[in-house]
Design a protein around this motif. Structure first.
Motif, PDB file in Angstrom:
ATOM      1  N   ALA A  26       0.956  -1.248   0.185  1.00 51.63           N
ATOM      2  CA  ALA A  26      -0.222   0.038   0.271  1.00 51.63           C
ATOM      3  C   ALA A  26       0.303   1.757   0.308  1.00 51.63           C
ATOM      4  O   ALA A  26       0.239   2.274  -1.011  1.00 51.63           O
ATOM      5  CB  ALA A  26      -0.966   0.043   1.264  1.00 51.63           C
ATOM      6  N   MET A  27       1.474   1.117   0.894  1.00 51.90           N
ATOM      7  CA  MET A  27       2.772   2.603   0.699  1.00 51.90           C
ATOM      8  C   MET A  27       3.482   3.092  -0.267  1.00 51.90           C
ATOM      9  O   MET A  27       4.359   3.963  -0.884  1.00 51.90           O
ATOM     10  CB  MET A  27       3.258   2.464   2.160  1.00 51.90           C
ATOM     11  CG  MET A  27       3.268   2.070   3.769  1.00 51.90           C
ATOM     12  SD  MET A  27       2.143   4.047   3.494  1.00 51.90           S
ATOM     13  CE  MET A  27       3.177   5.646   3.602  1.00 51.90           C
ATOM     14  N   PHE A  28       3.839   1.238  -0.843  1.00 51.52           N
ATOM     15  CA  PHE A  28       4.494   0.908  -2.162  1.00 51.52           C
ATOM     16  C   PHE A  28       3.868   1.879  -3.407  1.00 51.52           C
ATOM     17  O   PHE A  28       4.553   3.058  -4.284  1.00 51.52           O
ATOM     18  CB  PHE A  28       4.840   0.298  -2.666  1.00 51.52           C
ATOM     19  CG  PHE A  28       5.337  -0.397  -3.831  1.00 51.52           C
ATOM     20  CD1 PHE A  28       6.578  -0.205  -4.357  1.00 51.52           C
ATOM     21  CD2 PHE A  28       4.299  -0.794  -5.276  1.00 51.52           C
ATOM     22  CE1 PHE A  28       7.250  -0.488  -6.119  1.00 51.52           C
ATOM     23  CE2 PHE A  28       4.861  -0.839  -6.710  1.00 51.52           C
ATOM     24  CZ  PHE A  28       6.333  -0.568  -6.566  1.00 51.52           C
ATOM     25  N   CYS A  29       2.672   1.964  -3.283  1.00 52.19           N
ATOM     26  CA  CYS A  29       1.867   2.610  -3.794  1.00 52.19           C
ATOM     27  C   CYS A  29       1.152   4.119  -3.649  1.00 52.19           C
ATOM     28  O   CYS A  29       1.473   5.440  -5.181  1.00 52.19           O
ATOM     29  CB  CYS A  29       0.750   1.799  -4.095  1.00 52.19           C
ATOM     30  SG  CYS A  29       0.466  -0.204  -5.299  1.00 52.19           S
ATOM     31  N   SER A  30       1.123   4.423  -2.886  1.00 55.02           N
ATOM     32  CA  SER A  30       1.382   6.111  -1.760  1.00 55.02           C
ATOM     33  C   SER A  30       3.007   6.066  -2.683  1.00 55.02           C
ATOM     34  O   SER A  30       2.474   7.472  -3.435  1.00 55.02           O
ATOM     35  CB  SER A  30       0.686   6.044  -0.999  1.00 55.02           C
ATOM     36  OG  SER A  30       1.789   5.080  -0.073  1.00 55.02           O
ATOM     37  N   TYR A  31       3.856   6.013  -2.431  1.00 57.45           N
ATOM     38  CA  TYR A  31       5.353   6.534  -3.182  1.00 57.45           C
ATOM     39  C   TYR A  31       5.262   6.891  -4.387  1.00 57.45           C
ATOM     40  O   TYR A  31       6.103   7.981  -4.666  1.00 57.45           O
ATOM     41  CB  TYR A  31       6.258   5.638  -2.128  1.00 57.45           C
ATOM     42  CG  TYR A  31       6.796   5.772  -0.787  1.00 57.45           C
ATOM     43  CD1 TYR A  31       5.865   6.158   0.613  1.00 57.45           C
ATOM     44  CD2 TYR A  31       7.814   6.020  -1.206  1.00 57.45           C
ATOM     45  CE1 TYR A  31       6.198   6.116   1.143  1.00 57.45           C
ATOM     46  CE2 TYR A  31       8.344   6.220   0.616  1.00 57.45           C
ATOM     47  CZ  TYR A  31       7.749   6.668   2.223  1.00 57.45           C
ATOM     48  OH  TYR A  31       8.074   6.661   3.378  1.00 57.45           O
ATOM     49  N   ILE A  32       4.831   6.310  -4.729  1.00 61.51           N
ATOM     50  CA  ILE A  32       4.497   6.370  -6.276  1.00 61.51           C
ATOM     51  C   ILE A  32       3.954   7.564  -6.504  1.00 61.51           C
ATOM     52  O   ILE A  32       4.336   8.190  -7.812  1.00 61.51           O
ATOM     53  CB  ILE A  32       3.907   5.062  -7.681  1.00 61.51           C
ATOM     54  CG1 ILE A  32       5.328   4.406  -7.442  1.00 61.51           C
ATOM     55  CG2 ILE A  32       4.008   5.353  -8.547  1.00 61.51           C
ATOM     56  CD1 ILE A  32       4.762   2.497  -7.713  1.00 61.51           C
ATOM     57  N   PHE A  33       2.853   7.916  -5.972  1.00 58.85           N
ATOM     58  CA  PHE A  33       2.515   8.737  -6.195  1.00 58.85           C
ATOM     59  C   PHE A  33       2.820  10.375  -5.802  1.00 58.85           C
ATOM     60  O   PHE A  33       2.621  11.196  -6.495  1.00 58.85           O
ATOM     61  CB  PHE A  33       0.255   8.859  -6.227  1.00 58.85           C
ATOM     62  CG  PHE A  33      -0.571   9.512  -6.776  1.00 58.85           C
ATOM     63  CD1 PHE A  33      -1.143   9.101  -7.496  1.00 58.85           C
ATOM     64  CD2 PHE A  33      -0.531  10.675  -6.142  1.00 58.85           C
ATOM     65  CE1 PHE A  33      -2.097  10.024  -8.395  1.00 58.85           C
ATOM     66  CE2 PHE A  33      -1.292  11.686  -6.854  1.00 58.85           C
ATOM     67  CZ  PHE A  33      -2.329  11.405  -8.164  1.00 58.85           C
ATOM     68  N   VAL A  34       3.292  10.305  -4.764  1.00 57.16           N
ATOM     69  CA  VAL A  34       3.758  11.159  -4.019  1.00 57.16           C
ATOM     70  C   VAL A  34       4.423  12.063  -4.960  1.00 57.16           C
ATOM     71  O   VAL A  34       4.824  12.988  -5.249  1.00 57.16           O
ATOM     72  CB  VAL A  34       4.844  10.804  -2.788  1.00 57.16           C
ATOM     73  CG1 VAL A  34       5.927  11.729  -2.530  1.00 57.16           C
ATOM     74  CG2 VAL A  34       3.517  10.705  -1.615  1.00 57.16           C
TER      75      VAL A  34
END
Length: 536
Positions: A26-34
């Motif tokens: 979940a954090m992997f995906c959020s880091y991409i969007f950041v």
């Protein structure tokens, strides 16, 4: 009683690491969007008219609501009262809503719409915020950047809520076990999102030979849908754990404002919080400008033929995954032959990856190596803290490396302008070391927080640290943009900017972090917090 304990999910290594994997994905995906727009800053200027100030203001907006509307404090209260699983799903939903708004702002559909006209004519002056100089908008800011900033604010609420939730979830599943290893591993895997973003954001923006920056954001939106699914799966795992242990997700004692007072009166807490804000402010804002900085300081010749095709992107990403998987797995291999074999494969794959980045002549693929060394050593550092301690000392070492890397970017890398090979070698080595220094934070800092505050209010403690951290994450992208514009008057080509002043500013943050680390180590010795002691 013993038989019952053995049957819980938390006692199963496979189950607790599965829970960690869900949170990490979940954090992997959020880091991409950041950082989804970071590698295409130059395209945002040419396609949407965003100069450095507009870009930096929009990027800084991610943390605006967290800082100035105190959303992170409320998130900590929600986490303490409602528990990990509810807050995890809530954070995933909030991230997705904000991402969708940002996508619309950057899409072709927004151009010429009535909403574009409204944003052009409004939000040019916000009472009080303008007087204080903290407004997330300004007169003349492109309408697309304004709406993107609104979406990014909402996304920022979700991603920071997710950050404190993940930290609390790891404490819940790994307390008394390999806590630092778990936190370090989660961040190592999540930070692969940075490399993924750097590789695929430009790929989607330029897909088919036609530039469309909204495709990059759409890629991020799809991944956030996956992140929400991961949070929902985790919800059911966590509920099953509570059913087995008899623990209540909601706390018996209601949250009290006095709980925050207990946290704020701890000097150790404040030193950790200050170290965090200084450290993260020197990394995350830099990531948003790093690709453009490399474009300005490296001599890059765009590849032709295979090196300019979409296929090379896929091949290079697969090689990156090989580097990450082999280096990460080597930490858990007990057999020396297998351990060193995996390390050898990782090193060879990393060299191949770097060569491909050079042949492609692409700054974004050069910076994509940033998390790879961190993936390799974060589990090692986490395991060391678990078994040997020395967390405060490791944070000081990380601060020194941080300073050296930013000064290298500021003064050494420009000397190699005109030398394609020399510049690329300096850039790769410095980026890898910078990523390694960053890995010291999750491995050493975050597992130290439970030693400073009561377990009942640990969610609020993480929230307060994240809130203080977010002040820096709001301020420094904006400052970097302003400093760039001020030190590059009349420079219209985004690949001709001088980055010396912003990099020196970031190096000063590292020096301050080192001094705070010294104070923290001295206080730990005096108060006996146990920061230098093993976790297990």
């Amino acid at each position: 009683m013993t038989d019952t304990i053995k049957k819980t999910l938390r006692d199963s290594a496979a189950m607790r690491w599965t829970a960690l994997l869900l949170l990490a994905l979940a954090m992997f995906c959020s880091y991409i969007f950041v950082d989804i727009l970071s590698p295409i800053k130059d395209l945002m200027q040419s396609q949407r008219g965003w100069d450095s100030l507009a870009f930096g203001t929009m990027q800084g907006a991610e943390t605006f609501l967290n800082v100035f509307v105190f959303f992170l404090i409320f998130a900590g209260i929600i986490l303490d009262k409602m528990g990990v699983r509810f807050t995890a799903v809530l954070s995933g939903a909030v991230m997705l809503v904000g991402a969708c708004i940002k996508y619309y702002a950057i899409s072709e559909s927004f151009i010429g719409s009535g909403l574009e006209s409204w944003f052009t004519n409004n939000l040019n002056y916000i009472p009080v915020f303008d007087e204080l100089g903290i407004s997330p908008f300004y007169r003349g800011m492109p309408a697309s950047a304004k709406l993107a900033a609104v979406g990014f604010m909402i996304f920022g609420c979700g991603v920071e809520m997710g950050g404190i939730t993940v930290s609390r979830g790891i404490v819940k599943w790994f307390k008394g076990r390999e806590t630092a290893l778990a936190m370090g591993s989660e961040m190592a895997l999540a930070r692969l999102g940075v490399a993924t973003c750097m590789i695929f954001s430009p790929f989607f923006a330029k897909l088919g030979g036609e530039i469309n920056v909204s495709r990059s954001v759409a890629f991020g939106v799809v991944l956030l849908c996956i992140a929400l699914i991961m949070c929902i799966v985790y919800f059911f795992m966590d509920r099953k754990l509570d059913e087995q242990t008899g623990e209540a997700e909601e706390k018996d004692d209601p949250f009290k404002i006095s709980d925050i007072g207990k946290i704020l009166t701890s000097l150790g807490f404040w030193l950790v919080a200050l170290l965090c804000v200084l450290y993260y402010s020197a990394i995350f804002p830099f990531q948003k400008y790093a690709v453009n900085m490399l474009q300005c300081n490296l001599t890059l010749t765009p590849g032709t033929g295979f090196w300019a095709s979409g296929s090379v992107t896929i091949v290079q990403y697969i090689i990156m995954l090989v580097v990450a998987a082999c280096s990460f797995s080597s930490n858990f291999s007990k057999a020396k032959s297998r351990k060193y074999g995996l390390m050898a494969v990782a090193v060879v794959a990393l060299v191949v990856y770097c060569f491909m980045g050079y042949m492609r002549g692409s700054a974004e693929t050069v910076f994509a190596v940033f998390p790879l060394l961190a993936v390799a050593i974060t589990p090692v550092l986490g395991s060391y803290v678990d078994h040997k301690g020395k967390a405060a000392s490791m944070l000081m070492i990380g601060s020194i490396l941080l300073v050296l890397c930013h000064l290298t970017f500021a003064f050494v890398l420009p000397l190699f302008k005109g030398s394609a090979v020399g510049g690329i070698i300096v850039a790769y080595l410095t980026i890898l070391v910078l990523g390694a220094s960053f890995s010291l934070v999750p491995a050493a800092l975050w597992p130290s927080v439970p030693k400073l505050v009561d377990e009942k209010i640990i969610g609020s403690a993480y929230a307060l640290i994240f809130w203080i951290q977010n002040i820096g994450l709001w301020l420094f992208p904006l400052l970097i943009g302003k400093v760039l514009d001020a030190t590059n008057p009349g420079v219209e080509d985004p690949t001709k900017l001088n980055y010396t002043a912003p990099l020196v500013m970031l190096a000063c943050l590292g020096i301050a972090a080192f001094l705070i680390g010294l104070l923290l180590k001295a206080l730990d010795k005096k108060k006996g917090y146990g920061l230098e002691e093993p976790n297990m």
